[in-house]
Design a protein around this motif. Structure first.
Motif, PDB file in Angstrom:
ATOM      1  N   ALA A 189      -2.958 -16.671 -61.452  1.00 37.84           N
ATOM      2  CA  ALA A 189      -2.847 -15.600 -60.463  1.00 37.84           C
ATOM      3  C   ALA A 189      -3.091 -14.240 -61.113  1.00 37.84           C
ATOM      4  O   ALA A 189      -3.793 -13.387 -60.551  1.00 37.84           O
ATOM      5  N   GLU A 207       1.240 -19.371 -56.496  1.00 41.65           N
ATOM      6  CA  GLU A 207       1.663 -19.786 -57.828  1.00 41.65           C
ATOM      7  C   GLU A 207       2.693 -20.909 -57.758  1.00 41.65           C
ATOM      8  O   GLU A 207       2.594 -21.926 -58.445  1.00 41.65           O
ATOM      9  N   GLU A 258       1.475 -10.310 -59.820  1.00 39.99           N
ATOM     10  CA  GLU A 258       0.899  -9.388 -58.850  1.00 39.99           C
ATOM     11  C   GLU A 258       1.053  -7.938 -59.302  1.00 39.99           C
ATOM     12  O   GLU A 258       0.082  -7.174 -59.360  1.00 39.99           O
TER      13      GLU A 258
END
Length: 389
Positions: free
Chosen positions: A274, A59, A246
């Motif tokens: 992401a 990222e 995440e």
């Protein structure tokens, strides 16, 4: 031994490092200047960049790529009076320790004309403490921690709308969705997630809405499964999931795998590529503050970025590009003079960036209105598309 997580100790570290480099750091640190004749002897006009520049941070690496693209395009257009711009990166896996050394070197050794960075709230606060002494413009691409701009430092500028502005809009959508079943908040305890959660709870209270449960987890530990089980057992109508890409994707996948059909709201990280890649089909229908207010220049930026790096940009990359582009524009306007660059940045708003309009308020934060986005078939769409004219 100094505690480098403490802001006061960090300032002491900065001063000690600068002293060791033979630099005098005072509250009245002179601002370097250069007139046009002196500028001709420069090999490059240096701009500091505080953030990762390697592919181990996907990222953040896209943010570096976008900033680099802005510099490349500026140099193709002739640079600064024929002198190329150059982006000087600095980063450390321990930004509160070795990272401060790198930022000091940018400010006092390389003597960059402005600094773009950091990549989150903590790293931006670290950079802020250094530029306070250096009287160096700091252009913050993506940190939305509102306290970045609450300190009385008139040369800190933020490109993304702050947490409180996002939270007000998100709270309104959550309140509109509320029905009989409870609302549950699940939040990570990292700095940025925590501050966003604080602002959201305040905004929900204004809407006269109190979550039935609030579960927290440490993203550094594998505790999200237990937390998400607790959230599902509450049988919520809505789950507000506040965590970075995440951790947020992991939590969401587990929630959906367990059959939870609740509406899911979240923070701006849900707009990152992401998050979308890691969450996959579980991201369908999530609602979040969309910090990418597509402008007329978005298409050309998207094409240039995709052609150059063979991947599509997201809101993080777009804001990094804008932060660098507005810094370059300020150098053109203010000249090679730190004070002139700061003054130029103040005067340039409103600035039309690829991420949307940038409107500095009196504190240097972006006061642009925030809208909501929703994920449909892996793509981000406006939650309430404008009616056709």
């Amino acid at each position: 031994m100094l505690n480098t997580r403490d802001p006061i100790s960090t300032v002491l570290v900065v001063c000690l490092i600068a002293a060791g480099a033979g630099l005098l750091v005072t509250n009245e640190c002179p601002s370097p200047t250069a007139d046009a004749s002196e500028a001709m002897s420069f090999d490059a006009v240096l701009i500091g960049y505080f953030g990762p520049s390697d592919p181990l941070h996907p990222e953040a690496a896209d943010m570096w790529r976008a900033a680099s693209l802005a510099v490349e395009q500026a140099n193709e257009a002739g640079g600064y009076k024929g002198i190329p711009f150059q982006l000087i990166p600095a980063w450390s896996e321990s930004p509160w320790a070795a990272g401060v050394t790198d930022v000091v070197r940018l400010a006092f050794v390389h003597r960059v004309w402005a600094l773009v960075g950091g990549v989150d709230g903590p790293s931006t606060h670290l950079a802020e403490q250094v530029i306070t002494k250096a009287r160096l413009a700091l252009v913050n691409p993506v940190a939305t921690d509102k306290t970045v701009n609450l300190a009385p430092i008139p040369w800190v500028f933020s490109c993304a709308p702050p947490d409180d502005a996002q939270a007000r809009v998100l709270a309104g959508a959550i309140a509109a969705d509320a029905r009989k079943r409870p609302i549950v908040i699940v939040s990570a305890t990292d700095h940025d997630s925590h501050l966003f959660t604080v602002e959201l709870i305040k905004a929900l209270a204004i809407c006269q809405l109190t979550p039935a449960y609030h579960f927290q987890f440490d993203p550094r530990e594998q505790t999200h499964r237990e937390v998400m089980e607790q959230a599902k057992r509450a049988d919520p109508n809505a789950v507000v999931l506040i965590a970075q890409a995440e951790a947020g994707a992991q939590c969401l996948r587990h929630l959906r795998d367990r059959g939870c059909k609740a509406t899911v709201f979240g923070g701006p990280w849900m707009g990152s590529r992401a998050f979308l890649e890691r969450a996959g089909k579980a991201a369908e229908g999530v609602i979040f503050p969309n910090l990418l207010a597509l402008s007329a220049t978005w298409s050309s930026f998207e094409q240039a970025f995709t052609k150059r790096f063979e991947r599509s940009p997201d809101y993080l990359a777009a804001h990094a590009y804008d932060a660098t582009a507005v810094t370059i524009a300020a150098i053109h306007r203010g000249g090679l003079d730190r004070a002139g660059i700061i003054a130029a940045l103040k005067e340039m708003a409103p600035w039309q960036g690829v991420s949307g309009e940038i409107r500095w308020n009196s504190f240097g934060a972006n006061s642009r209105p925030v809208s909501l986005g929703i994920v449909r078939d892996g793509h981000i769409l406006p939650l309430d598309p404008p009616a056709p004219r």
